[in-house]
Design a protein around this motif. Structure first.
Motif, PDB file in Angstrom:
ATOM      1  N   LEU A 203      86.437 -39.584  78.863  1.00 34.96           N
ATOM      2  CA  LEU A 203      86.250 -40.229  77.558  1.00 34.96           C
ATOM      3  C   LEU A 203      87.604 -40.802  77.134  1.00 34.96           C
ATOM      4  N   ASN A 204      87.651 -42.118  77.017  1.00 36.23           N
ATOM      5  CA  ASN A 204      88.877 -42.799  76.584  1.00 36.23           C
ATOM      6  C   ASN A 204      88.906 -42.789  75.056  1.00 36.23           C
ATOM      7  N   ALA A 205      89.701 -41.847  74.506  1.00 33.80           N
ATOM      8  CA  ALA A 205      89.849 -41.743  73.046  1.00 33.80           C
ATOM      9  C   ALA A 205      91.323 -41.925  72.716  1.00 33.80           C
ATOM     10  N   ALA A 206      91.935 -42.930  73.331  1.00 35.27           N
ATOM     11  CA  ALA A 206      93.395 -43.103  73.221  1.00 35.27           C
ATOM     12  C   ALA A 206      93.788 -44.060  72.101  1.00 35.27           C
ATOM     13  N   GLY A 207      92.887 -44.343  71.180  1.00 35.81           N
ATOM     14  CA  GLY A 207      93.223 -45.126  69.985  1.00 35.81           C
ATOM     15  C   GLY A 207      93.916 -46.439  70.343  1.00 35.81           C
ATOM     16  N   PRO A 208      95.096 -46.700  69.758  1.00 33.66           N
ATOM     17  CA  PRO A 208      95.792 -47.966  70.021  1.00 33.66           C
ATOM     18  C   PRO A 208      96.169 -48.156  71.491  1.00 33.66           C
ATOM     19  N   TRP A 209      96.208 -47.068  72.250  1.00 33.91           N
ATOM     20  CA  TRP A 209      96.574 -47.129  73.676  1.00 33.91           C
ATOM     21  C   TRP A 209      95.326 -47.228  74.574  1.00 33.91           C
ATOM     22  N   ALA A 210      94.151 -47.344  73.965  1.00 36.57           N
ATOM     23  CA  ALA A 210      92.898 -47.309  74.742  1.00 36.57           C
ATOM     24  C   ALA A 210      92.821 -48.457  75.746  1.00 36.57           C
TER      25      ALA A 210
END
Ligand SMILES: Cc1cc2nc3c(=O)[nH]c(=O)nc-3n(C[C@H](O)[C@H](O)[C@H](O)COP(=O)(O)OP(=O)(O)OC[C@H]3O[C@@H](n4cnc5c(N)ncnc54)[C@H](O)[C@@H]3O)c2cc1C
Length: 385
Positions: A203-210
Motif C-alpha cells: 500500500l503506497n501511503a507515502a503522501g507527497p512522496w507517493a
C-alpha cells in the motif's frame, strides 16, 4: 525492531493514511502487516505539518461523503482507540469577496444541505457581525458550519499506530524504502535501507512522496509535492475562545486559534513543485501583511511564535487516488491535495475494504481510481485552500 523478511501486506508511509490503514487492516484480523516509515518518528510528513482543520464544507459530493464518514470517526476516536484528539468544533467560516466565489458558495451550500450537512449561507453583514476583530468591508457572502473545526494530527497518528501495534502490526521507523521488485506484472518485494521484505501486497501511503514510490514499481501517478507554510502567534487575549477557522477564500488566507494565539497561513499560488520544506521568508512577509490587513491588531499585538512548511500532495483534480494500479498488488492511497488529514480515518478503512474485499463499501470511491486521469474522468474540487 528487526526488519521482517516477509509481510502479507506492506504499508509504505507512517502518516495518517498508513497509520489508519494499518489499524483497520489489523482490526479486520490481518496478522502479518508491516508498516515502514523513513523518518525517526511516525507522522512527521505532511500529517505532522498540517493545520489540523477538519470540515464538511467541500464543493464535490464525494468529498462531503468522505467527511460524513471520517469526522464522526474522529468524534468517536477516544472511545474506539483510547486517545484524546482535541477535536474543537469552532466552525469554519469561508468568506467570499467577489460574485463568482459567492455564487459557487451558494451552490456548494445547497449541495451540502441536500446531503444532510447543516452549512449556513451568510450575508456580508452577517460575516462582519461574527468577526468584530477583522476587517472584511468587501465580504459579500460567507458560509459557516459549526461542526467543522480542528483536531490534533499527532494524536490521530499516535493513536492509530499504538492501537495497530497492540493488534500485532510491525510499525518500523527509520526504514526507508529504496526500491520495489516487480516480477512480470506483480509486486514481489520491497528493498529498504535495512534489508529486503518479500510481499505480494504493497500500500503506497507515502503522501507527497507517493509519486516517487510509484516510480520504483514502474507506475506513473500524477502527484506533485507543493510547499505550503504557516506561522503561529504568541497569545492574543483579544481573540475569543470560540473564534472560528476563518478563510478569506480569494486569497487562500486562513486564521484559526492555536493555543492562546492564532495559526495563520496562506497559499502561495506561484509555488513551484518540489520537495523543499524550508520556510520561504519572503512569502511569509507577504502572508503577514495580508493577515494584518484583515486583522489590524496583529500589527502591534502579535509576534511570531513559530513557523514551518510542509508539502501538499497535489493531483490534477485535487482529489485523492484510491485503489489498484497496472502492477498487481501495488495499491495507492494518496494525493489528497492538501485536505487529506481529515479524511485519513475513513481512507484507511476504505483501503482495508479494497484490499480484503475487492470493493469499497463505506463510501463508493471507485471513481477516484488511477485510470481517471488517462480516461479524462476528473472531478474538480473548488474548496481547496
Ligand atoms: C501546510 C499544510 C497544511 C495542511 N492543512 C490541512 C488541514 O488543515 N486539514 C487537512 O485535512 N489536511 C491538511 N493538509 C494536508 C494533509 O496534511 C495531508 O493530506 C495528509 O496529512 C496526507 O497524509 P499521508 O499519510 O498521505 O502523508 P504523510 O503524512 O506525508 O505520510 C507519508 C509518510 O511517508 C513517508 N515516506 C515517504 N517516502 C518514504 C520512503 N521511501 N520509505 C518510507 N517512508 C516514506 C514520509 O516520511 C511520511 O511520513 C495540510 C498539509 C500541509 C502541508
Amino acid at each position: 525492531m528487526n526488519l521482517p523478511t516477509t509481510a502479507d501486506i506492506l504499508i509504505i508511509g507512517g502518516g495518517v493514511m498508513g497509520a489508519s490503514a494499518a489499524y483497520h487492516l489489523a482490526q479486520r484480523g490481518m496478522t502479518d502487516i508491516v508498516l515502514l516509515e523513513k523518518e525517526e518518528f511516525f507522522g512527521t510528513g505532511a500529517t505532522g505539518r498540517c493545520a489540523g482543520g477538519v470540515r464538511y464544507q467541500f464543493s464535490t459530493e464525494i468529498n462531503v461523503k468522505l467527511s460524513l464518514e471520517s469526522l464522526p470517526m474522529i468524534e468517536r476516536f477516544r472511545d474506539e482507540i483510547g486517545q484524546d484528539v482535541h477535536y474543537r468544533q469552532c466552525g469554519y467560516l469561508l468568506i467570499a469577496t467577489n460574485e463568482t466565489i459567492a455564487a459557487t458558495f451558494k451552490q456548494n451550500v445547497a449541495m451540502q444541505n441536500s446531503l444532510g450537512v447543516q452549512t449556513q449561507l451568510l450575508t456580508g453583514d452577517e460575516v462582519r457581525a461574527r468577526l468584530p476583530l477583522m476587517r472584511f468591508e468587501d465580504a459579500i457572502a460567507g458560509t459557516f458550519n459549526q461542526k467543522d473545526g480542528t483536531v490534533d494530527p499527532n494524536s490521530i497518528v499516535a493513536g492509530y499506530i499504538s492501537a495497530a501495534q497492540k493488534l500485532g502490526v510491525k510499525a518500523i521507523s527509520r526504514a526507508e524504502v529504496t526500491g520495489i521488485r516487480v516480477r512480470g506484472d506483480e509486486v514481489e518485494a520491497v528493498e529498504t535501507n535495512q534489508g529486503v521484505i518479500q510481499t505480494r501486497t504493497i500500500l503506497n501511503a507515502a503522501g507527497p512522496w507517493a509519486g516517487e514510490i510509484a516510480k520504483m514499481a514502474g507506475v506513473q501517478i500524477p502527484i506533485v509535492p507543493i510547499r505550503r507554510q504557516m506561522f503561529t502567534t504568541n497569545p492574543l487575549k483579544e481573540v475569543p475562545e470560540d473564534f472560528p477557522f476563518v478563510i478569506d477564500f480569494a486569497q487562500s488566507l486562513y486564521f484559526h486559534r492555536e493555543g492562546e494565539g492564532l495559526l495563520i497561513g496562506m497559499s502561495n499560488q506561484n509555488e513551484k513543485p518540489g520537495f523543499d520544506q524550508n520556510v520561504d521568508e519572503e512569502f511569509e512577509f507577504v502572508n503577514l501583511e495580508a493577515a494584518i490587513e484583515r486583522m489590524p491588531l496583529l500589527e502591534h499585538a502579535a509576534s511570531r511564535a513559530s513557523h514551518w512548511a510542509g508539502l501538499y500532495e497535489v493531483t490534477p483534480d485535487a482529489h485523492p487516488i484510491f485503489g489498484g494500479s497496472p502492477v498487481k498488488g501495488f495499491q495507492i492511497c494518496a494525493g489528497f491535495s492538501g485536505h487529506g488529514f481529515m479524511h485519513g480515518p475513513v481512507s484507511g478503512k476504505l483501503m482495508t475494504e479494497y484490499i480484503l474485499d475487492g470493493k469499497f463499501s463505506t463510501v463508493d470511491v471507485s471513481m477516484l481510481d488511477l485510470a481517471r486521469f488517462e480516461e479524462g474522468r476528473l472531478i474538480k474540487e473548488y474548496n481547496v485552500v
